[in-house]
Design a protein around this motif. Structure first.
Motif, mmCIF file in Angstrom:
data_model
loop_
_atom_site.group_PDB
_atom_site.id
_atom_site.type_symbol
_atom_site.label_atom_id
_atom_site.label_comp_id
_atom_site.label_asym_id
_atom_site.label_seq_id
_atom_site.Cartn_x
_atom_site.Cartn_y
_atom_site.Cartn_z
ATOM 1 N N ALA A 1 4.691 -61.017 14.743
ATOM 2 C CA ALA A 1 5.511 -60.410 13.582
ATOM 3 C C ALA A 1 6.782 -61.414 13.623
ATOM 4 C CB ALA A 1 5.920 -59.103 13.785
ATOM 5 N N ARG A 2 7.234 -61.794 14.886
ATOM 6 C CA ARG A 2 8.600 -62.681 14.930
ATOM 7 C C ARG A 2 8.209 -64.048 14.232
ATOM 8 N NH1 ARG A 2 9.559 -59.785 19.657
ATOM 9 N NH2 ARG A 2 8.452 -61.516 20.875
ATOM 10 N N SER B 1 8.067 -63.837 10.771
ATOM 11 C CA SER B 1 9.410 -63.779 10.114
ATOM 12 C C SER B 1 10.158 -65.441 10.070
ATOM 13 C CB SER B 1 10.076 -62.980 10.884
ATOM 14 O OG SER B 1 11.775 -62.726 10.439
ATOM 15 N N ASP C 1 7.927 -62.213 3.953
ATOM 16 C CA ASP C 1 8.719 -60.849 3.740
ATOM 17 C C ASP C 1 8.279 -59.668 4.449
ATOM 18 O OD1 ASP C 1 6.648 -59.260 1.919
ATOM 19 O OD2 ASP C 1 6.095 -61.096 1.788
ATOM 20 N N THR C 2 9.227 -58.996 4.727
ATOM 21 C CA THR C 2 9.226 -58.029 5.471
ATOM 22 C C THR C 2 7.904 -57.062 5.285
ATOM 23 O OG1 THR C 2 11.703 -57.879 5.804
ATOM 24 C CG2 THR C 2 10.469 -55.874 6.411
ATOM 25 N N ILE D 1 4.718 -58.325 6.498
ATOM 26 C CA ILE D 1 4.470 -58.046 7.952
ATOM 27 C C ILE D 1 4.397 -56.667 8.358
ATOM 28 C CG2 ILE D 1 6.092 -58.168 10.152
ATOM 29 C CD1 ILE D 1 7.280 -60.775 8.825
ATOM 30 N N GLU D 2 5.110 -55.576 7.672
ATOM 31 C CA GLU D 2 4.875 -54.398 7.961
ATOM 32 C C GLU D 2 3.450 -53.784 7.503
ATOM 33 O OE1 GLU D 2 8.103 -52.343 5.935
ATOM 34 O OE2 GLU D 2 9.468 -52.556 7.218
#
Length: 374
Positions: free
Chosen positions: A47-48, A51, A56-57, A60-61
């Motif tokens: 995930a990092r 990023s 975009d968040t 990733i979520e």
């Protein structure tokens, strides 16, 4: 019966039609609950990385939710996402891939395609004198369509009172076995046709298998390779061994299909033949919808870039491509050669064959094609 699940062509085509960059994630699953903490740590590292690639968040979520839903599990999760949405996801049992998370112009589908080709359509038949249990797997199928076939004839035991009646009782039993086997052969033929299988695996009673093979239509026997595996119907303790034998047989069938495809490529490379190889010739064939089967190595010999546009046939070795001779040029987007070629192939109805890197009989420059016409 339970529904068959498979990596379907239309799902991959829908993914490839997405406009804009895509996040491709391959994540090794952990089967034991006590390993979930380690798995979560590995996901946080991916995930990092996403990023850092300015993903975009929401995307990733969405990927994180899909990873957590797959745990505990085995094999590898392949997931593709963009703009907060999972575009396609599948689990690859038995796959051995490193954790990867990358945002690129096109999805990285080669590992999925390679896994699918190593799990070709096949039918497993567990046979006895009363009938059979069939397990039908489509290409890349992870679950079988299960079917039980019970023969109409129940005179299956050759117990007889002896004397003058002995032969009559034996003949009645043999007739019943054969009638039941004929019914199994009909169901097996339909299963083969349902998934276009080229591999049939048989296990069970020797006499019943002889009758079954006898009653398989010639067309089916010519279409498929028949192999025997251990065990039979019921809980006979052979399940683990049989599973290993089935896996070995499907891998061998996949390897033979790859070798046969490469032999066809070599034969068709003659002048006037229906084959091309090399980056420029293959992309040209894709641009003209000539390709029936694309052959591409797992990883190119270098980081070569090809170029693609909105239409499946907008592919080129150059950044700009003329739509018409003497007409305006279309600005194309760059991506790894294999990803561009795979997209063009799947969106124009061609098959894709992933070739092991380093094979002596691989096409020149790691890419080639069998064509519909020259």
């Amino acid at each position: 019966m339970s529904p068959m699940t498979a990596i379907k062509e239309n799902a991959l085509q829908s993914l490839l039609r997405h406009e804009g960059p895509v996040c491709s994630v391959y994540f090794r699953l952990e089967a034991r609950p006590e390993q979930e903490d380690e798995a979560q740590q590995r996901w946080h590292a991916l995930a990092r990385s996403l990023s850092d690639q300015r993903v975009d968040t929401a995307t990733i979520e969405a990927l994180g939710d899909r990873v957590r839903a797959a745990l505990p599990g085995s094999g590898v999760l392949a997931a593709f996402a963009a703009e907060g949405e999972i575009l396609f996801a599948t689990e690859l049992p038995g796959a051995d891939l490193a954790d990867t998370a990358i945002r690129t112009a096109l999805p990285r589908l080669l590992p999925v395609l390679e896994w699918r080709q190593n799990h070709p359509a096949h039918v497993l038949a567990l046979v006895d004198r009363a009938g059979a249990d069939l397990e039908t797997y489509p290409d890349g199928g992870t679950e079988a369509l299960r079917q039980t076939i019970t023969g109409a004839d129940d005179e299956i035991v050759r117990n007889a009172p002896g004397g003058m009646s002995q032969g009559r009782f034996q003949n009645r039993a043999e007739d019943s076995w054969e009638h039941n086997a004929a019914r199994v052969a009909t169901a097996l033929s339909r299963a083969v046709g349902r998934v276009s299988a080229h591999l049939v695996l048989l296990a069970g009673d020797v006499r019943a298998l002889q009758y079954l093979t006898k009653h398989l239509p010639k067309a089916v026997r010519h279409q498929v390779t028949i192999r025997t595996v251990s065990g039979g119907r019921g809980h006979d303790g052979a399940g683990t061994l049989r599973s290993a034998q089935v896996e070995a047989a499907t891998l061998a069938a996949a390897a033979e299909e790859t070798s046969e495809t490469l032999r066809n490529l070599a034969e068709e490379r003659r002048p006037g033949g229906h084959a091309v190889e090399g980056m420029r010739a293959t992309l040209t064939a894709l641009a003209h919808r000539q390709v029936s089967t694309l052959l591409v190595t797992q990883d190119g010999p270098d980081g070569r870039t090809a170029w693609f546009g909105p239409a499946p046939t907008d592919v080129s070795v150059r950044r700009r491509k003329a739509l018409e001779p003497g007409g305006p040029a279309l600005d194309l987007t760059g991506a790894p050669l294999a990803d561009v070629a795979v997209r063009a192939a799947l969106l124009t109805g061609a098959d894709v064959r992933v070739i092991e890197l380093g094979r002596a009989d691989a096409p020149a420059q790691g890419i080639g094609a069998l064509c519909r016409y020259s």
